[in-house]
Motif scaffolding. Structure first.
Motif, PDB file in Angstrom:
ATOM      1  N   ARG A 184      44.399  29.318  36.538  1.00 34.17           N
ATOM      2  CA  ARG A 184      44.695  30.418  35.612  1.00 34.17           C
ATOM      3  C   ARG A 184      44.303  30.095  34.178  1.00 34.17           C
ATOM      4  O   ARG A 184      43.949  30.976  33.398  1.00 34.17           O
ATOM      5  N   SER A 185      44.365  28.816  33.785  1.00 36.53           N
ATOM      6  CA  SER A 185      44.053  28.419  32.415  1.00 36.53           C
ATOM      7  C   SER A 185      42.549  28.353  32.186  1.00 36.53           C
ATOM      8  O   SER A 185      41.753  28.424  33.121  1.00 36.53           O
ATOM      9  N   SER A 214      40.339  30.518  34.319  1.00 37.53           N
ATOM     10  CA  SER A 214      40.720  31.827  33.776  1.00 37.53           C
ATOM     11  C   SER A 214      40.761  32.878  34.887  1.00 37.53           C
ATOM     12  O   SER A 214      40.302  34.005  34.725  1.00 37.53           O
ATOM     13  N   GLU A 215      41.320  32.493  36.018  1.00 37.25           N
ATOM     14  CA  GLU A 215      41.342  33.353  37.191  1.00 37.25           C
ATOM     15  C   GLU A 215      42.706  33.245  37.859  1.00 37.25           C
ATOM     16  O   GLU A 215      43.235  32.138  38.018  1.00 37.25           O
ATOM     17  N   SER A 216      43.275  34.370  38.252  1.00 39.49           N
ATOM     18  CA  SER A 216      44.632  34.381  38.782  1.00 39.49           C
ATOM     19  C   SER A 216      44.675  34.818  40.236  1.00 39.49           C
ATOM     20  O   SER A 216      43.894  35.675  40.667  1.00 39.49           O
ATOM     21  N   THR A 232      41.587  36.688  44.340  1.00 38.13           N
ATOM     22  CA  THR A 232      41.962  36.538  42.939  1.00 38.13           C
ATOM     23  C   THR A 232      41.707  37.856  42.213  1.00 38.13           C
ATOM     24  O   THR A 232      41.316  38.853  42.823  1.00 38.13           O
TER      25      THR A 232
END
Length: 451
Positions: A184-185, A214-216, A232
């Motif tokens: 996520r970061s 940068s992916e959730s 995602t």
């Protein structure tokens, strides 16, 4: 005269450290430990190395078995028993016995909560599908190893790029499994500054790991009850295996309706003696908060070292002693294949939040004298207070011989040393071990010129 009864919830690092200390100090106390799993007193940190095959036998991770605690130490360890509820007004706990599916209330004179942490996973679709694992208990490691042996997965997705994610990436690489990390970061290892996290990204890519920063996580797809893909917010990744590495949350949900005071993230609030807001209730390990000696703030950190130390403090005090836990400087290391990663103290973002005027530098050096065979690259980042030169934090990335240098910086933070003090340290030198100026001192020499 009635013997004092101690009840401990949780039979791993903090719980058994406390129980063992109480027994040494108080031979006549009645000590009962309730442990949800079938194992006690084991090295959770060794789980990835069992999964990878570096540690051959699961039993090698067990320090003492339940039967040993019972026979040798007269500590009544009840495995497969989970505490569901606390009644602190009447000094009793509600216990579920998984063996015979019964429930009962157990009374206590003093209670220690040492339930540890649990892998975090958002409440997304199909999160309970087969093939999705959190890595926290010895039983979870056993399940992953069995799953890999039975299904022979070729592709794995790790959700999260922290310590567990990286150590499990190594384990799966060594098993010949293709690894993708969804993070996520903006960079992996959020416990490092982004500039050092970027170097870890490069390390992982050098090892063949695919990274999506940068992916959730959105949800999981499953087929016949088994995970088949990770979805995602940007893509769908086919997978045979999922490892949850999104961090650890305090395992305290059973306390939500109790009178035990919790902090915002669910950790138990304790004083320096590990006592909660209830006089005869104590807490230690990954379920409790602790103090950061650099920021002077209370915070949450889940580490085996902290669990063992706080368990010892709690046990000492429950046995009638007077011991205080000073806090930690957040020292941590991890390894992925040949690369070592270490950190201690504050990040830049934490310094900014504290409104500390700071400077930092990053240097590249060698782990040994440059001419000595197998000298490897090492990067050291130091952060210091601008006016005083007092060390605030450090981060290290490199190959063999890199990570344990963080202990010099941990000692410096505990002793409130300045950059000049670090430069003056009489550190050991010989070409097989270090350049004549150790890399941490080289970084200090560079940074002191920026104050």
């Amino acid at each position: 005269m009635k013997k004092k009864k101690i009840v401990v919830i949780g039979g791993d690092a903090a719980g058994m450290s406390a129980a063992s200390k109480i027994r040494r100090e108080q031979p006549d106390f009645v000590i009962i430990v309730f442990e949800k799993s079938e194992f006690t007193s084991y090295s959770a940190c060794g789980i990835p190395y069992f999964i990878s095959g570096k540690v051959e036998n699961l039993e090698d991770l067990i320090v003492r078995s339940p039967s040993e605690f019972i026979k040798k130490y007269k500590i009544d360890v009840k495995i497969l028993h989970e505490v569901l509820e606390l009644d602190t007004d009447n000094n009793k706990v509600l216990v579920h016995n998984y063996s015979d599916k019964t429930q009962f209330w157990e009374t206590y004179d003093e209670l220690l909560i040492a339930t540890g942490g649990k892998p975090f996973c958002p409440d997304v679709a199909n999160r309970t599908a087969d093939g999705i694992f959190g890595i926290q208990t010895l039983n979870s490691g056993k399940k992953v190893a069995t799953y890999i042996s039975e299904y022979q997965p070729k592709i794995a997705v790790i959700i999260g790029g922290g310590y567990i994610g990286l150590e499990m990436a190594e384990a799966l690489i060594l098993k010949g499994i293709k690894v993708t990390i969804v993070n996520r970061s903006t960079e992996v290892m959020s416990t490092l500054d982004p500039d050092m996290g970027k170097k870890v990204n490069e390390v992982l890519q050098n090892l063949g790991v695919t990274i999506y920063n940068s992916e959730s996580l959105a949800y999981f797809d499953e087929q016949l009850g088994k995970v088949i893909s990770v979805v995602t917010d940007k893509r769908t990744l086919q997978t045979d295996l999922v490892i949850l590495g999104m961090g650890t949350a305090p395992n305290t949900s059973f306390l939500q309706k109790s009178k035990i005071k919790l902090v915002e993230n669910g950790a138990i609030k304790v004083n320096r003696m590990q006592r909660t807001n209830i006089k005869n209730v104590w807490a230690a390990g990954d379920c409790a908060e602790t103090k950061n000696l650099v920021s002077k703030k209370n915070f949450y950190i889940a580490l085996g070292t902290v669990a063992n130390k706080t368990g010892l403090v709690a046990g000492t005090n429950m046995a009638g002693g007077d011991l205080k836990f000073p806090g930690v400087v957040a020292t941590a290391v991890c390894k992925i294949c040949v690369y070592e990663i270490a950190r201690v103290g504050l990040l830049e973002s934490e310094c900014k939040a504290l409104k500390v005027d700071f400077v930092y530098t990053i240097i590249k050096s060698k782990t040994r004298a440059h001419y000595y065979p197998e000298a490897k690259d090492i990067w050291v980042k130091l952060i210091a207070e601008k006016r005083s030169g007092k060390l605030l934090g450090g981060q290290i990335i490199g190959e063999e011989g890199a990570a344990k240098r963080i202990d010099v910086l941990a000692t410096a933070l505990h002793s409130k040393l300045t950059l000049q003090n670090i430069i003056d340290l009489d550190l050991s030198y010989a070409p097989p071990f270090s350049p004549v100026w150790d890399p941490v001192q080289t970084a200090a020499r560079k940074l002191i010129g920026m104050i």
